[in-house]
Design an enzyme around this catalytic site. Structure first.
Site, PDB file in Angstrom:
ATOM      1  N   LYS A 181       0.850  -1.209   0.000  1.00 52.33           N
ATOM      2  CA  LYS A 181       0.000   0.000   0.000  1.00 52.33           C
ATOM      3  C   LYS A 181       0.882   1.255   0.000  1.00 52.33           C
ATOM      4  O   LYS A 181       2.105   1.164   0.068  1.00 52.33           O
ATOM      5  CB  LYS A 181      -0.961  -0.037   1.180  1.00 52.33           C
ATOM      6  CG  LYS A 181      -1.898  -1.267   1.171  1.00 52.33           C
ATOM      7  CD  LYS A 181      -2.865  -1.305  -0.012  1.00 52.33           C
ATOM      8  CE  LYS A 181      -3.449  -2.682  -0.261  1.00 52.33           C
ATOM      9  NZ  LYS A 181      -4.681  -2.982   0.423  1.00 52.33           N
TER      10      LYS A 181
HETATM   11  C1  LIG Z   1      -5.670  -4.048   0.709  1.00 48.18           C
HETATM   12  C2  LIG Z   1      -7.127  -3.787   0.713  1.00 48.18           C
HETATM   13  C3  LIG Z   1      -7.936  -4.109   1.808  1.00 48.18           C
HETATM   14  C4  LIG Z   1      -7.493  -4.954   2.971  1.00 48.18           C
HETATM   15  O1  LIG Z   1      -6.378  -4.583   3.600  1.00 48.18           O
HETATM   16  P1  LIG Z   1      -5.503  -5.667   4.411  1.00 48.18           P
HETATM   17  O2  LIG Z   1      -4.636  -4.764   5.220  1.00 48.18           O
HETATM   18  O3  LIG Z   1      -4.769  -6.453   3.391  1.00 48.18           O
HETATM   19  O4  LIG Z   1      -6.417  -6.481   5.249  1.00 48.18           O
HETATM   20  C5  LIG Z   1      -9.261  -3.745   1.784  1.00 48.18           C
HETATM   21  N1  LIG Z   1      -9.803  -3.111   0.726  1.00 48.18           N
HETATM   22  C6  LIG Z   1      -9.068  -2.806  -0.360  1.00 48.18           C
HETATM   23  C7  LIG Z   1      -9.730  -2.090  -1.491  1.00 48.18           C
HETATM   24  C8  LIG Z   1      -7.711  -3.154  -0.414  1.00 48.18           C
HETATM   25  O5  LIG Z   1      -7.001  -2.864  -1.506  1.00 48.18           O
END
Ligand SMILES: *Cc1c(COP(=O)(O)O)cnc(C)c1O
Length: 365
Positions: A181
């Site tokens: 991210k």
């Molecule tokens: C990455 C992501 C999540 C979940 O995040 P995690 O930290 O991996 O649990 C939720 N929604 C979207 C759109 C994502 O890209």
């Protein structure tokens, strides 16, 4: 191999993590947690931040704090990462899918309006691939019907809708700090909001619903959704470079878009007049019949890519005969190109050359 993603980790991350470990505050108490919650929520333009152990449970925490449960409906785009939808299912509520907008790829407000019923408890927007959803009409809809608007901002740290950062434009929003991210804590998430009571409910549920004043007294069924101080130490260091990461992503997107603009048959990532995208992933659309072959061609040239998500309603546990033509088209057409902050101009040019070679070959055949 040019990977799709690689986090930017430097000396500050290493020394913060070492400091947290040496302090022995390695679980969910410690000074980095407070600093990360305050720093990130203020970055997101929100008064409160509640750090969690990932971005999936932070969505669940929002829904739980809102009291969403069996019999309720939550509107969500079918074209999203599965976590948005699963978090609704965890509560016992029913996810109600809506189609996407063909231009900006996020939830289509008019389809959302058509899906509102007496049972609708919340509308969840998702700011996919770093581009904000069209919040104006959705917030108006929420006010009109008395429905909470919540944001899955896992891919959009710092993205702006009409000059305001996403996250707390509605009741509350959720961020993820997974390794790929915009900024990362390894695994991690955060709920942000402006309402002090709602923040208090999230914080209470995050920590097993324990009384703040009476040890081992629990007055609700809570969760252990806490972030560790070690993860927060990483987050504090990452937060110092978030502006640089976003600038790098915008530079990368601009170079891709310039270089790909003259190739027939490609759709480039959108940026609406009301939006400032952080281009989590630089994404392109091609004819679905060419999509997998283009990805294979790039792989042969040592370039890693990712396909778009399968719309949730096409997966076994959410299968339905309802059709969502835009979401289905996007899911079958999209490719995420390498988009990590340290990607060099030369590497971008290499990816573009690979795409160009394939598309010209196809045009001739
Ligand atoms: C990455 C992501 C999540 C979940 O995040 P995690 O930290 O991996 O649990 C939720 N929604 C979207 C759109 C994502 O890209």
């Amino acid at each position: 191999m040019i990977p799709v993603y690689r986090p930017l980790i430097g000396a500050a991350e290493k020394s913060n993590v070492a400091d947290a470990v040496e302090s022995t505050w390695i679980s969910s108490k410690g000074s980095y947690l407070r600093r990360f919650e305050e720093g990130f929520s203020s970055f997101a333009g929100a008064r409160h931040g509640i750090a969690t152990c990932n971005g999936t449970v932070s969505i669940h925490l929002i829904l739980a704090a809102l009291g969403v449960g069996p019999g309720d409906e939550v509107i969500v785009p079918t074209f999203t990462y599965i976590a948005s939808v699963n978090a609704i299912t965890y509560t016992g509520a029913t996810p109600v899918f809506v189609d996407s907008d063909p231009v900006h790829w996020n939830l289509d407000p008019s389809d959302a309006a058509a899906k509102i019923t007496e049972r609708t408890k919340a509308i969840m927007v998702v700011h996919l691939y770093g581009h904000p959803a069209d919040m104006g009409p959705i917030l108006a809809m929420g006010r009109e019907h008395g429905i909470a608007v919540i944001e899955d901002a896992a891919e959009a740290h710092g993205a702006e809708y009409q000059g305001r950062r996403v996250g707390a434009l509605g009741l509350a929003g959720s961020f993820s700090f997974f390794g790929n991210k915009i900024i990362t804590t390894g695994e991690g998430g955060m709920v942000v909001c402006n309402d002090a009571d709602f923040a208090e409910r999230c914080s209470h549920l995050r920590g097993q619903g324990v009384s703040p004043t009476r040890t081992y007294w629990h007055d609700v069924v809570g969760f252990n959704y806490r972030m560790t101080n070690v993860a927060a130490a990483l987050g504090v260091a990452q937060l110092e470079r978030v502006d640089d990461v976003i600038a790098a992503k915008r530079r990368i997107a601009a170079r891709y878009c310039d270089a790909l603009a003259d190739i027939e048959g490609l759709t480039l990532p959108p940026e609406m007049p009301w939006a400032r995208s952080v281009y989590w992933m630089v994404s392109i659309l091609v004819d679905p019949v060419l999509r997998d072959a283009l990805m294979a061609h790039l792989k042969d040239r040592d370039i890693e890519t990712r396909p778009f998500f399968y719309p949730a309603h096409t997966l076994p546990m959410y299968a339905t005969s309802d059709r969502f033509p835009v979401a289905e088209h996007l899911g079958a057409s999209g490719i995420n190109l390498p988009s990590f902050p340290e990607l060099t101009d030369a590497e971008i040019d290499q990816v573009v050359a690979g795409v160009r070679e394939f598309m010209e070959q196809e045009a001739r055949s």
